[in-house]
Design a protein around this motif. Structure first.
Motif: not given
Length: 432
Positions: A159-160, A163, A189-190
């Motif tokens: 994400v972006q 992680l 989630t990442n």
């Protein structure tokens, strides 16, 4: 009897007839010669068939001999081709390695040029107290060719472009389960588990945990499958390099960590390395002036030293910059040559300054808040005994100071997640 005499007329007639016959014979001979010349250009008879046969037989011997020689030459050529193919493969491998080094060198050059552009321009100093130097190094140019398979995985997980990454083998399966359960509970989630053996890969898949199985790597792969905590801890520096080259920031995590909040909400991202500390208070975590006393020196007996407790190499955020990659290279190289603790080497490369015979690493670093990114010494020696500090909710708790990791991790979950106030009380401050 008197003989018969021919007259002149009869003689002329006979001579004329003989001349005509001769002329006809000549014409017939010429015509026959032309016919034979057309149909039998080499003559009616071959005068030297034995010689010709002997020549053919000699040629056959030459051809037979040449065939044997050709067969030997073909075998030699095949051997040479095989040898050249092996050399070509080795050269291709060297070319690939050199290409990678060249690409990194170009990135270093680009980074240096950017620094020159910034630093080369003369700047006027601002008012007192307002001047600040450069801190954040630019990210490297992502290079998907380093590991296309990993690049595809990271596109789906990160994400972006950042992680959490943890390495794990079957030796830490129980702790890994507590680790990813706490991550899921927080809603992160990442994150990604780098599986070092097949059972861990299957375990992660069966629990819906993002997992990446490394390609087999001789020597390194053996460490990953059978190595203990310290061996795997040393391996991570080599593996992390690919993540940075692909352009991703990584929050490297050991599996003896419980997540209570999303750590990405508490990062500054202004340094190459942002790490939790093994320190247990403001002085030890952030540095202090330690006075060394040597009475024999008289007036100069007091020598001032600067001290800071080491960064924890089991939990740090690292950005994809040239200094970060250089740090990983330095640590991995030393660990491959020395019998040393990876955390000690990690800190030495980060903090030792340049001096005669040694060029220090020019990397920006930041120490994380030791109350938010908490080690188990802080928790069990201080926090649980203070009524006010017990109300604080850390981002993570790293059980790095104690060997009985799994029961303490479970106790942390009971205390902070399930609200069981006495969950931490049965453990001693240190190890027994």
């Amino acid at each position: 009897m008197g003989g018969r005499r021919e007259g002149p007329l009869m003689r002329e007639k006979g001579q004329s007839l003989r001349g005509s016959r001769i002329a006809i014979a000549i014409v017939i001979g010429v015509l026959l010669g032309c016919v034979f010349a057309v149909f039998y250009p080499h003559g009616l008879f071959i005068s030297d068939p034995p010689i010709r046969n002997r020549r053919i037989g000699h040629s056959d011997l030459k051809i037979s001999s040449a065939s044997c020689e050709s067969s030997e030459k073909v075998d030699t050529l095949k051997s040479d081709i095989l040898s050249l193919s092996e050399k070509n493969a080795e050269l291709m491998k060297q070319v690939k390695d050199l290409t990678g080094k060249l690409r990194l060198a170009e990135q270093v050059k680009d980074h240096a040029e950017k620094q020159v552009l910034v630093l080369g321009k003369p700047h006027k100093a601002g008012p007192f107290g307002t001047v600040k130097g450069l801190r954040t190094n630019p990210a490297v140019v992502p290079d998907d060719s380093v590991n296309p398979r990993l690049a595809k995985v990271l596109e789906e997980v990160a994400v972006q472009n950042e992680l959490i990454v943890a390495l794990a083998n079957s030796n830490v399966k129980a702790m890994l389960e507590v680790w990813f359960t706490s991550i899921k509970k927080v809603g992160i989630t990442n994150y990604l588990v780098v599986a070092l053996d097949d059972p861990i890969e299957e375990f992660c898949k069966s629990n819906g945990v993002p997992v990446y199985r490394r390609d087999p790597d001789e020597g390194v792969d053996t460490i990953g499958k059978t190595g203990g905590n310290h061996a795997v801890s040393g391996l991570k520096f080599r593996i992390l390099r690919e993540f940075l080259q692909l352009g991703y920031s990584v929050l490297l995590s050991d599996v003896d960590i419980v997540y209570l909040q999303n750590p990405f909400n508490y990062l500054y991202r202004d340094s190459d390395v942002e790490s939790m500390t093994d320190g247990h208070n403001n002085m030890t975590a952030y540095g202090y002036n330690d006075v060394f006393d040597e009475p024999s020196m008289g007036w100069a007996r007091y020598a001032h030293t600067m001290r800071i407790w080491v960064y924890n190499s089991g939990f740090f955020y690292i950005r994809p910059t040239i200094p970060s990659i250089e740090l990983l290279d330095r640590v991995a190289t030393r660990l491959s040559r020395e019998k040393a603790w990876d955390q000690a080497v990690f800190n030495e490369e980060l903090f030792f300054p340049s001096h005669p015979g040694y060029d220090g690493l020019h990397a920006a670093k930041r120490t994380m808040d030791f109350y938010l990114f908490m080690n188990s010494k802080v928790l069990f020696k201080t926090i649980r005994k203070d009524a006010n500090l017990r109300k604080l909710k850390p981002v993570i708790v790293h059980v790095n100071y104690h060997p009985d990791k799994l029961p303490r991790m479970k106790a942390v979950v009971e205390f902070y997640v399930h609200g069981k106030q006495d969950a931490l009380q049965s453990f001693p401050d240190g190890s027994e």
